[in-house]
Design an enzyme around this catalytic site. Structure first.
Site, mmCIF file in Angstrom:
data_model
loop_
_atom_site.group_PDB
_atom_site.id
_atom_site.type_symbol
_atom_site.label_atom_id
_atom_site.label_comp_id
_atom_site.label_asym_id
_atom_site.label_seq_id
_atom_site.Cartn_x
_atom_site.Cartn_y
_atom_site.Cartn_z
ATOM 1 N N ASP A 184 11.488 -9.537 20.632
ATOM 2 C CA ASP A 184 11.677 -10.529 19.576
ATOM 3 C C ASP A 184 10.462 -10.531 18.643
ATOM 4 O O ASP A 184 9.357 -10.893 19.050
ATOM 5 C CB ASP A 184 11.855 -11.905 20.210
ATOM 6 C CG ASP A 184 12.306 -12.964 19.219
ATOM 7 O OD1 ASP A 184 12.410 -12.652 18.010
ATOM 8 O OD2 ASP A 184 12.553 -14.110 19.648
ATOM 9 N N HIS A 186 10.487 -12.474 16.057
ATOM 10 C CA HIS A 186 10.424 -13.929 15.860
ATOM 11 C C HIS A 186 10.088 -14.348 14.438
ATOM 12 O O HIS A 186 9.584 -15.448 14.192
ATOM 13 C CB HIS A 186 9.397 -14.534 16.830
ATOM 14 C CG HIS A 186 9.771 -15.904 17.321
ATOM 15 N ND1 HIS A 186 9.160 -17.055 16.862
ATOM 16 C CD2 HIS A 186 10.688 -16.305 18.222
ATOM 17 C CE1 HIS A 186 9.684 -18.108 17.459
ATOM 18 N NE2 HIS A 186 10.620 -17.685 18.301
ATOM 19 N N GLU A 210 14.605 -8.112 17.487
ATOM 20 C CA GLU A 210 15.166 -9.358 16.973
ATOM 21 C C GLU A 210 14.345 -9.945 15.831
ATOM 22 O O GLU A 210 13.118 -9.949 15.870
ATOM 23 C CB GLU A 210 15.256 -10.375 18.116
ATOM 24 C CG GLU A 210 15.826 -11.722 17.713
ATOM 25 C CD GLU A 210 15.996 -12.636 18.898
ATOM 26 O OE1 GLU A 210 16.000 -13.868 18.682
ATOM 27 O OE2 GLU A 210 16.137 -12.149 20.046
ATOM 28 N N GLU A 236 19.671 -16.437 14.771
ATOM 29 C CA GLU A 236 19.482 -17.760 15.358
ATOM 30 C C GLU A 236 19.214 -18.817 14.303
ATOM 31 O O GLU A 236 19.401 -20.010 14.560
ATOM 32 C CB GLU A 236 18.358 -17.742 16.384
ATOM 33 C CG GLU A 236 16.963 -17.556 15.813
ATOM 34 C CD GLU A 236 15.910 -17.424 16.901
ATOM 35 O OE1 GLU A 236 15.057 -18.323 16.997
ATOM 36 O OE2 GLU A 236 15.965 -16.436 17.653
ATOM 37 N N ASP A 258 23.671 -19.359 17.092
ATOM 38 C CA ASP A 258 23.378 -20.347 18.126
ATOM 39 C C ASP A 258 24.518 -21.358 18.150
ATOM 40 O O ASP A 258 24.824 -21.972 17.129
ATOM 41 C CB ASP A 258 22.037 -21.030 17.827
ATOM 42 C CG ASP A 258 21.576 -21.933 18.944
ATOM 43 O OD1 ASP A 258 22.353 -22.828 19.336
ATOM 44 O OD2 ASP A 258 20.438 -21.766 19.423
ATOM 45 N N HIS A 285 22.074 -16.838 20.601
ATOM 46 C CA HIS A 285 20.787 -17.465 20.882
ATOM 47 C C HIS A 285 21.034 -18.700 21.730
ATOM 48 O O HIS A 285 21.890 -19.514 21.413
ATOM 49 C CB HIS A 285 20.155 -17.842 19.540
ATOM 50 C CG HIS A 285 18.851 -18.550 19.626
ATOM 51 N ND1 HIS A 285 18.732 -19.909 19.403
ATOM 52 C CD2 HIS A 285 17.605 -18.096 19.879
ATOM 53 C CE1 HIS A 285 17.456 -20.259 19.502
ATOM 54 N NE2 HIS A 285 16.748 -19.182 19.799
#
Length: 382
Positions: A184, A186, A210, A236, A258, A285
């Site tokens: 990730d 992020h 990700e 996400e 998500d 997510h």
């Protein structure tokens, strides 16, 4: 008519917001409207939206979704979408209990018998990564996800890049060739940094990379996709089909909506169908609570292009409560060979410990995202 009689919200540790919708016939449905760091705001939105639901037929889920998302001139965004998500999950839970069947049966029936799951691992040093992954493997998981880094400079140093590679290499060493690691980024990486690090990670064959850029820079993700052979994932912080369309067109391999942010079961099913058109897999997510996880799994059992499911049982930053603490029966969410077996109970397939939830709500929580800064004092992406 199964009339909606009461809607309640519960702010529970470690950072979750649960929604309970009760009908006049006594059926209670549960949803999760968690929006990490903004759950109190979402709570207010849920109670405002409740005005549109009280006294209405609980089984008109699609119609409710249309009204909740479009019944105001100003639409969209994480607060509204999360509020709608919690209510939507609860309505599907009611529908399943009303008809005496799991939600995935109402979505067309199962296309698989079990869903593979992955767990999060922390660790800033390679030795810590090895230990954390070994513990997940010991618990029976066949896949993990890790952050590529902590705070990243806008143009990374050699040391920062080498640190990313060392951690992923340590993960691969423990996992071998039969298990997977997802990495990730992020949203902490600039496009330049993401393009520099991806070729360095290709020898370690991550399951996916990700969120290589922040969601507001989704128009750049196509450049990153074209720069690497590693499957790219994001989603996400995207909340609708309309927001997913550009990244699907840009060539991502894995979509990560998500269920508690992107409009609930109703919208994520539509995102999944749109993703299927682009040959994209779903990996929702879900570093959240048991209701969000159960909602994800119900979608997964009825969705062909479903790759794997994130879950936060034992996650390193949960403090004050664990995922299964709010379940009367922990069995349905037990892992078997790195998978969750198909849920068979009516509704979302889990039974919430209402007494534990009401007790936890009395304490509440005030979880906030950390604020990071670079050495020069400017804001850094968390």
């Amino acid at each position: 008519m199964t009339t909606i009689a009461r809607i309640e919200t519960f702010l529970v540790a470690p950072r979750w917001l649960f929604v309970r919708v009760e009908t006049d016939s006594g059926i209670a449905g549960w949803g999760e409207a968690t929006c990490e760091g903004r759950s109190e705001t979402v709570r207010a939105a849920v109670h405002q939206l409740a005005e549109l639901l009280i006294g209405r037929d609980a089984l008109r889920i699609e119609d409710h979704w249309q009204v909740l998302t479009k019944g105001s001139f100003y639409r969209g965004g994480p607060i509204l979408a999360s509020a709608v998500a919690g209510l939507d999950q609860a309505l599907w839970d009611i529908a399943g209990k009303h008809f005496g069947t799991p939600v995935h049966q109402l979505l067309g029936g199962p296309v698989r018998d079990r869903i593979r799951v992955y767990g999060w691992v922390g660790g800033d040093e390679p030795s810590e990564v090895r230990d954390h992954i070994a513990a997940q493997v010991e618990a029976g998981l066949t896949a993990v996800k890790m952050n590529a880094s902590g705070k990243m400079s806008p143009v990374a140093s050699v040391a920062e890049l080498n640190g990313v590679v060392a951690r992923v290499a340590a993960a691969r060493e423990v996992l071998g060739d039969e298990r997977d690691v997802a990495v990730d980024l992020h949203g902490r990486f600039t496009l330049a940094n993401a393009r520099r690090v991806a070729p360095l990670l290709e020898p370690y064959r991550p399951l996916f990379l990700e969120e290589p850029v922040v969601p507001e820079n989704s128009h750049l993700i196509g450049e990153f996709v074209r720069s690497t052979t590693i499957p790219v994932s994001t989603g996400e912080r995207l909340y609708s089909r309309q927001e997913f369309l550009p990244v699907l067109q840009a060539g991502i391999a894995v979509a990560q909506p998500d269920l508690s942010h992107a409009g609930g079961i109703t919208e994520v099913r539509k995102i999944a169908t749109l993703a299927e058109v682009y040959d994209v897999q779903l990996a929702p997510h879900c570093p959240l609570g048991p209701i969000a996880l159960a909602a994800c799994l119900q979608v997964g059992f009825a969705t062909p292009n479903y790759l794997i499911q994130e879950q936060s049982i034992g996650i390193h930053y949960n403090q004050g409560a664990e995922v299964l603490d709010y379940c009367l029966d922990k069995t349905p969410l037990t892992f078997v060979d790195g998978h969750v077996e198909r849920l068979t109970a009516p509704g979302l397939g889990i039974e919430i410990d209402e007494q534990a939830v009401r007790s936890a709500d009395k304490k509440g929580h005030a979880w906030r995202s950390p604020i990071w800064r670079h050495r020069d004092g400017s804001y850094a992406e968390w």
